[in-house]
Design an enzyme around this catalytic site. Structure first.
Site, PDB file in Angstrom:
ATOM      1  N   ASN A   9      83.054 -80.045 -40.403  1.00  0.00           N
ATOM      2  CA  ASN A   9      81.750 -80.704 -40.265  1.00  0.00           C
ATOM      3  C   ASN A   9      80.687 -79.609 -40.167  1.00  0.00           C
ATOM      4  O   ASN A   9      80.582 -78.953 -39.135  1.00  0.00           O
ATOM      5  CB  ASN A   9      81.779 -81.591 -39.007  1.00  0.00           C
ATOM      6  CG  ASN A   9      80.420 -82.200 -38.713  1.00  0.00           C
ATOM      7  OD1 ASN A   9      79.492 -82.101 -39.524  1.00  0.00           O
ATOM      8  ND2 ASN A   9      80.296 -82.840 -37.551  1.00  0.00           N
ATOM      9  N   LYS A  11      77.521 -79.974 -40.125  1.00  0.00           N
ATOM     10  CA  LYS A  11      76.306 -80.421 -39.411  1.00  0.00           C
ATOM     11  C   LYS A  11      75.065 -80.032 -40.225  1.00  0.00           C
ATOM     12  O   LYS A  11      75.115 -80.074 -41.453  1.00  0.00           O
ATOM     13  CB  LYS A  11      76.314 -79.884 -37.973  1.00  0.00           C
ATOM     14  CG  LYS A  11      77.637 -80.224 -37.275  1.00  0.00           C
ATOM     15  CD  LYS A  11      77.664 -79.962 -35.801  1.00  0.00           C
ATOM     16  CE  LYS A  11      79.039 -80.362 -35.252  1.00  0.00           C
ATOM     17  NZ  LYS A  11      79.152 -80.228 -33.811  1.00  0.00           N
ATOM     18  N   HIS A 101      79.893 -89.842 -35.209  1.00  0.00           N
ATOM     19  CA  HIS A 101      79.984 -88.540 -34.537  1.00  0.00           C
ATOM     20  C   HIS A 101      79.169 -88.613 -33.244  1.00  0.00           C
ATOM     21  O   HIS A 101      78.141 -89.293 -33.197  1.00  0.00           O
ATOM     22  CB  HIS A 101      79.461 -87.438 -35.458  1.00  0.00           C
ATOM     23  CG  HIS A 101      79.730 -86.071 -34.905  1.00  0.00           C
ATOM     24  ND1 HIS A 101      78.927 -85.499 -33.948  1.00  0.00           N
ATOM     25  CD2 HIS A 101      80.733 -85.189 -35.149  1.00  0.00           C
ATOM     26  CE1 HIS A 101      79.431 -84.305 -33.639  1.00  0.00           C
ATOM     27  NE2 HIS A 101      80.519 -84.095 -34.344  1.00  0.00           N
ATOM     28  N   GLU A 103      77.108 -86.717 -31.989  1.00  0.00           N
ATOM     29  CA  GLU A 103      75.686 -86.374 -32.152  1.00  0.00           C
ATOM     30  C   GLU A 103      74.902 -87.556 -32.708  1.00  0.00           C
ATOM     31  O   GLU A 103      73.732 -87.752 -32.393  1.00  0.00           O
ATOM     32  CB  GLU A 103      75.560 -85.119 -33.044  1.00  0.00           C
ATOM     33  CG  GLU A 103      75.976 -83.873 -32.267  1.00  0.00           C
ATOM     34  CD  GLU A 103      76.621 -82.786 -33.102  1.00  0.00           C
ATOM     35  OE1 GLU A 103      76.432 -82.747 -34.329  1.00  0.00           O
ATOM     36  OE2 GLU A 103      77.345 -81.959 -32.501  1.00  0.00           O
ATOM     37  N   GLU A 171      87.038 -86.448 -30.408  1.00  0.00           N
ATOM     38  CA  GLU A 171      86.202 -85.284 -30.110  1.00  0.00           C
ATOM     39  C   GLU A 171      85.576 -85.458 -28.728  1.00  0.00           C
ATOM     40  O   GLU A 171      84.526 -86.116 -28.601  1.00  0.00           O
ATOM     41  CB  GLU A 171      85.092 -85.151 -31.156  1.00  0.00           C
ATOM     42  CG  GLU A 171      85.609 -84.979 -32.563  1.00  0.00           C
ATOM     43  CD  GLU A 171      84.573 -84.312 -33.451  1.00  0.00           C
ATOM     44  OE1 GLU A 171      84.860 -83.213 -33.947  1.00  0.00           O
ATOM     45  OE2 GLU A 171      83.472 -84.866 -33.633  1.00  0.00           O
ATOM     46  N   GLY A 177      81.055 -77.697 -29.420  1.00  0.00           N
ATOM     47  CA  GLY A 177      80.080 -76.601 -29.443  1.00  0.00           C
ATOM     48  C   GLY A 177      79.970 -75.843 -28.127  1.00  0.00           C
ATOM     49  O   GLY A 177      79.025 -75.093 -27.921  1.00  0.00           O
ATOM     50  N   SER A 211      85.473 -77.293 -30.412  1.00  0.00           N
ATOM     51  CA  SER A 211      85.733 -75.861 -30.197  1.00  0.00           C
ATOM     52  C   SER A 211      87.057 -75.366 -30.771  1.00  0.00           C
ATOM     53  O   SER A 211      87.693 -74.466 -30.204  1.00  0.00           O
ATOM     54  CB  SER A 211      85.628 -75.510 -28.695  1.00  0.00           C
ATOM     55  OG  SER A 211      84.307 -75.732 -28.247  1.00  0.00           O
TER      56      SER A 211
HETATM   57  P1  13P Z   1      82.666 -77.405 -32.751  1.00  0.00           P
HETATM   58  O1  13P Z   1      83.952 -77.102 -33.481  1.00  0.00           O
HETATM   59  O2  13P Z   1      81.542 -76.501 -33.111  1.00  0.00           O
HETATM   60  O3  13P Z   1      82.889 -77.528 -31.280  1.00  0.00           O
HETATM   61  O4  13P Z   1      82.190 -78.873 -33.266  1.00  0.00           O
HETATM   62  C1  13P Z   1      83.093 -79.909 -33.279  1.00  0.00           C
HETATM   63  C2  13P Z   1      82.496 -81.044 -34.011  1.00  0.00           C
HETATM   64  O5  13P Z   1      81.524 -81.630 -33.589  1.00  0.00           O
HETATM   65  C3  13P Z   1      83.120 -81.441 -35.290  1.00  0.00           C
HETATM   66  O6  13P Z   1      82.651 -82.671 -35.720  1.00  0.00           O
END
Ligand code: 13P
Length: 249
Positions: A9, A11, A101, A103, A171, A177, A211
């Site tokens: 992803n 983003k 997601h 976010e 997740e 992150g 992560s």
């Molecule tokens: P990170 O791997 O940066 O923690 O992000 C995970 C994520 O949100 C994948 O959709």
């Protein structure tokens, strides 16, 4: 044995040029791997931002890497200024789409009810939806992980036949992150819970996200119920994305 999945992803990162450079480097690494006789056992998907989708499809054409969208709207046409249609994503060559997601849920206020409509819309457009669930740190600390996951799955998958082709991504919000990856046991427990919620006949793979790095992927992947990864930060670099996939075989 089912093949494992590694999804990236991206983003709000990477324009068309960076996408093309990434594709060139990743395909080079994959080619070298194949020449060593290694089995092609991992499915790879990248999720670039929608503006880059068409050029990403072009960049990865002829490779085994699929391209997906990060979001769609719950309607496919009409007066919905600024939104993106599942049907058009499909027409541009996307095969997968992320739905719900954290976010999208947290920053853009997407509700379970909206996400259920998006799931339906993705399937109607013949996109493979990756339905994302996960608890916050506060919810985990107050013992609500399973009830949160149950509500997200029950509401988001309402009306979706379990035999449809979809994936689930677990997740935990506190791991996204933050560098604070779930322990292999935490990930496995949550996946086992999701697997039992989905039922014995449902074959949806369950990916772990939060992560994930080449250094920690192996320990998680060895646990039961882990079918692959949804990777954020570490998917931006072709080599670390490749290393995660390679370690999974
Ligand atoms: P990170 O791997 O940066 O923690 O992000 C995970 C994520 O949100 C994948 O959709």
């Amino acid at each position: 044995m089912k093949s494992k999945i590694v999804a990236g992803n991206w983003k709000l990162n990477k324009g068309p040029q960076e996408t093309n450079a990434f594709a060139t480097q990743l395909c080079e690494l994959l080619k070298t791997e194949l020449q060593t006789g290694a089995p092609k056992a991992t499915q790879l998907v990248v999720f670039p931002q929608t503006l880059v989708l068409a050029s990403a499809v072009q960049s990865f054409s002829g490779s085994s890497v699929a391209v997906g969208g990060q979001n769609i709207y719950s309607e496919s046409t009409g007066a919905f200024t600024g939104e993106n249609s599942a049907a058009v994503l499909r027409e541009l060559g996307a095969t997968h789409v992320l739905i719900g997601h954290s976010e999208r849920r947290q920053i853009f206020g997407e509700t379970d009810m909206l996400l259920a409509k998006k799931m339906w819309m993705a399937l109607k457009a013949e996109l493979l939806p990756v339905f994302c669930v996960g608890e916050t740190l506060e919810q985990r600390q107050s013992g609500q992980t399973e009830s949160v996951l149950t509500a997200q799955l029950q509401n988001g998958l309402a009306g979706i036949d379990r035999n449809e082709t979809f994936w689930v991504a677990y997740e935990p919000v506190w791991a996204i992150g933050t560098g604070q990856v779930a322990s292999p046991q935490q990930a496995s427990e949550a996946h086992a819970f999701i697997r039992s919620f989905l039922g014995k006949t449902c074959e949806a793979p369950i990916l772990y996200g939060g992560s994930v790095k080449p250094e920690n992927a192996m320990a998680i992947a060895q646990q039961p119920h882990i079918d692959g990864f949804l990777v954020g930060g570490a998917s931006l670099d072709p080599r670390s994305f490749f290393e995660i996939a390679k370690n999974l075989k």
